[in-house]
Motif scaffolding. Structure first.
Motif, PDB file in Angstrom:
ATOM      1  N   VAL A  23     -10.034  15.231   9.448  1.00 32.58           N
ATOM      2  CA  VAL A  23      -9.899  15.053   8.007  1.00 32.58           C
ATOM      3  C   VAL A  23      -8.520  15.533   7.555  1.00 32.58           C
ATOM      4  O   VAL A  23      -7.846  14.859   6.767  1.00 32.58           O
ATOM      5  N   SER A  24      -8.085  16.670   8.050  1.00 38.17           N
ATOM      6  CA  SER A  24      -6.756  17.190   7.691  1.00 38.17           C
ATOM      7  C   SER A  24      -5.648  16.250   8.147  1.00 38.17           C
ATOM      8  O   SER A  24      -4.678  16.022   7.419  1.00 38.17           O
ATOM      9  N   TYR A  25      -5.778  15.682   9.333  1.00 45.42           N
ATOM     10  CA  TYR A  25      -4.762  14.769   9.855  1.00 45.42           C
ATOM     11  C   TYR A  25      -4.648  13.523   8.981  1.00 45.42           C
ATOM     12  O   TYR A  25      -3.549  13.119   8.599  1.00 45.42           O
ATOM     13  N   PHE A  26      -5.785  12.918   8.645  1.00 48.10           N
ATOM     14  CA  PHE A  26      -5.725  11.703   7.847  1.00 48.10           C
ATOM     15  C   PHE A  26      -5.284  11.995   6.416  1.00 48.10           C
ATOM     16  O   PHE A  26      -4.624  11.172   5.776  1.00 48.10           O
ATOM     17  N   ARG A  27      -5.599  13.167   5.899  1.00 48.60           N
ATOM     18  CA  ARG A  27      -5.118  13.549   4.580  1.00 48.60           C
ATOM     19  C   ARG A  27      -3.603  13.705   4.608  1.00 48.60           C
ATOM     20  O   ARG A  27      -2.904  13.293   3.686  1.00 48.60           O
ATOM     21  N   LEU A  28      -3.087  14.279   5.689  1.00 50.33           N
ATOM     22  CA  LEU A  28      -1.643  14.428   5.850  1.00 50.33           C
ATOM     23  C   LEU A  28      -0.969  13.056   5.934  1.00 50.33           C
ATOM     24  O   LEU A  28       0.077  12.830   5.319  1.00 50.33           O
ATOM     25  N   GLN A  29      -1.564  12.125   6.670  1.00 48.48           N
ATOM     26  CA  GLN A  29      -0.993  10.784   6.772  1.00 48.48           C
ATOM     27  C   GLN A  29      -0.976  10.089   5.417  1.00 48.48           C
ATOM     28  O   GLN A  29      -0.007   9.410   5.064  1.00 48.48           O
ATOM     29  N   ARG A  30      -2.047  10.266   4.640  1.00 48.08           N
ATOM     30  CA  ARG A  30      -2.101   9.662   3.309  1.00 48.08           C
ATOM     31  C   ARG A  30      -1.034  10.291   2.413  1.00 48.08           C
ATOM     32  O   ARG A  30      -0.369   9.596   1.640  1.00 48.08           O
ATOM     33  N   HIS A  31      -0.853  11.594   2.523  1.00 42.27           N
ATOM     34  CA  HIS A  31       0.167  12.284   1.732  1.00 42.27           C
ATOM     35  C   HIS A  31       1.565  11.791   2.105  1.00 42.27           C
ATOM     36  O   HIS A  31       2.410  11.598   1.228  1.00 42.27           O
TER      37      HIS A  31
END
Length: 77
Positions: A23-31
């Motif tokens: 979840v943190s990785y995909f949130r970072l990619q979205r950011h």
């Protein structure tokens, strides 16, 4: 029985950690994608401001020319 509870707890902790990491990785990619889009919009806004300033200058020049033409027409009458 205690061994099974400990094993299940360890598995749940590992799965929770992996889930949190994903979840943190995909949130970072979205950011990151949002940051790139914002940089593009910022560049677009800067270009719009520059174009607007250029148009204001041209409009002022045309207003001055129009004033000169009106003064010329009034002097002819």
């Amino acid at each position: 029985m205690i061994g099974a509870v400990i094993a299940i707890s360890i598995v749940l902790i590992v799965i929770g950690g992996l889930s949190l990491s994903l979840v943190s990785y995909f949130r970072l990619q979205r950011h990151r994608a949002d940051a790139v889009a914002m940089a593009h919009y910022r560049k677009l806004a800067e270009e719009a401001v520059a174009n607007q300033a250029m148009l204001r200058g041209e409009l002022a020049e045309l207003a001055a020319r129009l004033g000169a033409v009106e003064k010329l027409l009034r002097s002819v009458e």
